[in-house]
Design a protein around this motif. Structure first.
Motif, PDB file in Angstrom:
ATOM      1  N   ARG A  47       0.841  -1.192   0.000  1.00 30.14           N
ATOM      2  CA  ARG A  47       0.000   0.000   0.000  1.00 30.14           C
ATOM      3  C   ARG A  47       0.878   1.244   0.000  1.00 30.14           C
ATOM      4  O   ARG A  47       2.067   1.177   0.289  1.00 30.14           O
ATOM      5  CB  ARG A  47      -0.935  -0.013   1.218  1.00 30.14           C
ATOM      6  N   GLY A  78      -4.022   8.787  -0.752  1.00 32.84           N
ATOM      7  CA  GLY A  78      -3.887   8.572   0.683  1.00 32.84           C
ATOM      8  C   GLY A  78      -3.973   9.898   1.415  1.00 32.84           C
ATOM      9  O   GLY A  78      -3.982  10.967   0.803  1.00 32.84           O
ATOM     10  N   ALA A 114       1.003   5.870   0.333  1.00 33.17           N
ATOM     11  CA  ALA A 114       0.450   7.217   0.457  1.00 33.17           C
ATOM     12  C   ALA A 114       1.443   8.151  -0.224  1.00 33.17           C
ATOM     13  O   ALA A 114       2.628   8.159   0.125  1.00 33.17           O
ATOM     14  CB  ALA A 114       0.270   7.595   1.923  1.00 33.17           C
ATOM     15  N   GLU A 163      -3.455   4.580   8.328  1.00 32.00           N
ATOM     16  CA  GLU A 163      -3.082   3.978   7.038  1.00 32.00           C
ATOM     17  C   GLU A 163      -1.970   2.942   7.212  1.00 32.00           C
ATOM     18  O   GLU A 163      -1.804   2.059   6.367  1.00 32.00           O
ATOM     19  CB  GLU A 163      -2.651   5.062   6.053  1.00 32.00           C
TER      20      GLU A 163
END
Length: 464
Positions: free
Chosen positions: A231, A440, A233, A450
């Motif tokens: 993942r 994000g 951001a 997050e």
């Protein structure tokens, strides 16, 4: 031969420090350390201990705040009063991270809503996501480090932090303080490396989360190379637009917009850049805004009276000069400024009505330049404000609540300030770009969330 990087004081280009770089062969060792810590849950730092570490870190930072201020100035060139504000923010950020640990919680999921779900109880819990790779930018060297490091520690993640090559000293100082505050070995590794080594690091399949603050070109490229399941951001920049209506309060507005436009020489991702002013007041606005701009003191950032310091490198001064000259060649009028002061400083500059295809209209300037555009139709001004691919923070100045609400609704931005400049931020609010400006959400608590993931537990029992 060992590669090094030289840290240069942006104002006079004097050498501050020279530090070694890691190379590709060191990446395996770095990731193995982080992986071993995360995979063995007996190594995980319990919540109470993370709180203790971060609280002590904030205490030590406050004790050494003057030292941290001078370090940030020496590598980043941000004026003393603004660097002082950054260190105060960074300390508050660490405290916020410690406080949010108690909010890392799940919820009960209702069962028994169908016959198939009888005799069960279910709930979620939050776990650290895993290894965090954090790549940072130069413009807030301590505060950005806090936003990427303290959040990972609060979430319970091992973090590998790569500061900007121009400003690594604040991140290294934070790492030393965290170590002194009790952070166990290996949970934070600060690495200085070239771009190829950084890419090898962040795209490794052992990395679970990439936190990136910097240019859109690099950020989106790295995201495209991430391992499946990683993942991310990404926080990039914008070309923050402002809509000024005819009933705006000049007394409040002018100092706010001057601060928002020229803070840290405009090297801020949400710096005021494009100001659309109702034609009825445009002459008055331009005159007052330029007069206030002329009063800004440009100089040595260690001088406590300095308002605007150097750009991060002489190359950036060259670029800003080229963009201003291009805008002028295409018809923009220079109201004030417009020229370099030295190899490292550029005059705070106000341009009137640059063409829509000038770089100052189409790209993030990231320098001490603000553009003013007159309008007769607010909807047309909003359309122009929304025309670029980058959308981050924006602002509107008006005393009419209906106009304010209408403009907030129509501006494409993650945050719209009403009667405040676009660069307003506190670290407990959500902060991030949309569309090409990022993905994000930053802000201490938002980043921590997050960096966690949910796990659900379902119990089945005939006694339920």
């Amino acid at each position: 031969m060992e590669k090094t990087i030289k840290i240069i004081f942006p104002y006079d280009q004097s050498l501050v420090k020279e530090l070694p770089l890691i190379d590709k062969s060191d990446v395996e060792k770095v990731l193995t350390i982080a992986q071993n810590l995360f995979e063995d849950q007996s190594n995980w730092i319990p919540a109470y201990k993370r709180i203790e570490i971060l609280e002590k870190t904030a205490f030590l930072m406050k004790e050494r705040s003057e030292e941290l201020i001078h370090l940030a100035i020496s590598e980043g060139g941000k004026p003393y009063k603004d660097s002082k504000a950054e260190i105060v923010r960074a300390i508050k950020g660490v405290k916020l991270a410690a406080e949010h640990i108690s909010q890392l919680k799940g919820e009960q999921i209702p069962m028994g809503l169908t016959e198939a779900a009888l005799n069960r109880i279910a709930f979620t819990t939050k776990e650290p996501i895993g290894i965090v790779a954090a790549v940072s930018a130069f413009n807030h060297p301590l505060n950005l480090a806090v936003h990427q490091i303290a959040t990972a520690i609060a979430a319970g993640c091992p973090v590998v932090f790569k500061p900007a090559g121009t400003t690594p000293l604040s991140g290294l100082a934070l790492a030393e303080i965290l170590k002194e505050a009790g952070l166990p070995e290996g949970w934070l590794q600060v690495v200085l490396c070239d771009n190829e080594t950084a890419e090898l690091l962040v795209t490794d399949k052992r990395v679970h989360f990439l936190s990136f603050i910097g240019s859109a070109k690099v950020g989106w490229y790295l995201k495209s190379k991430l391992a499946p399941g990683t993942r991310s951001a990404l926080e990039h920049g914008g070309a923050a637009p402002v809509i000024v209506e005819s009933d705006a309060d000049f007394t409040e507005m002018i100092p706010d917009l001057v601060k928002g436009g020229f803070y840290h020489a405009g090297q801020v991702c949400v710096s005021v850049q494009k100001v659309y002013v109702n034609e009825e007041i445009c002459d008055r606005f331009t005159a007052q805004f330029s007069e206030a701009t002329k009063k800004l003191i440009v100089g040595n950032p260690f001088d406590e009276t300095t308002d605007v310091g150097a750009l991060i490198t002489p190359k950036e001064v060259d670029r800003v000069e080229e963009w201003v000259n291009e805008a002028v060649a295409k018809g923009a009028k220079v109201i004030t400024g417009g020229k370099r002061i030295s190899d490292t400083c550029f005059e705070p500059t106000v341009l009137f009505n640059p063409s829509e295809d000038s770089k100052v209209s189409t790209h993030e300037i990231f320098g001490p330049v603000v553009c003013i555009y007159p309008f007769t139709d607010r909807d047309e001004a909003i359309k122009k404000a929304n025309a670029l691919d980058v959308h981050f923070q924006a602002a509107v100045f008006t005393k009419n609540v209906d106009i304010a609400l209408d403009t907030v609704k129509k501006l494409n931005a993650t945050a719209v300030m009403v009667n405040d400049h676009t660069a307003f931020r506190v670290d407990w609010m959500p902060f991030g770009g949309r569309d090409a400006s990022g993905i994000g959400m930053g802000g201490i608590s938002y980043s921590i969330n997050e960096m966690t993931r949910e796990k659900m537990t379902v119990f089945k029992s005939k006694f339920l």
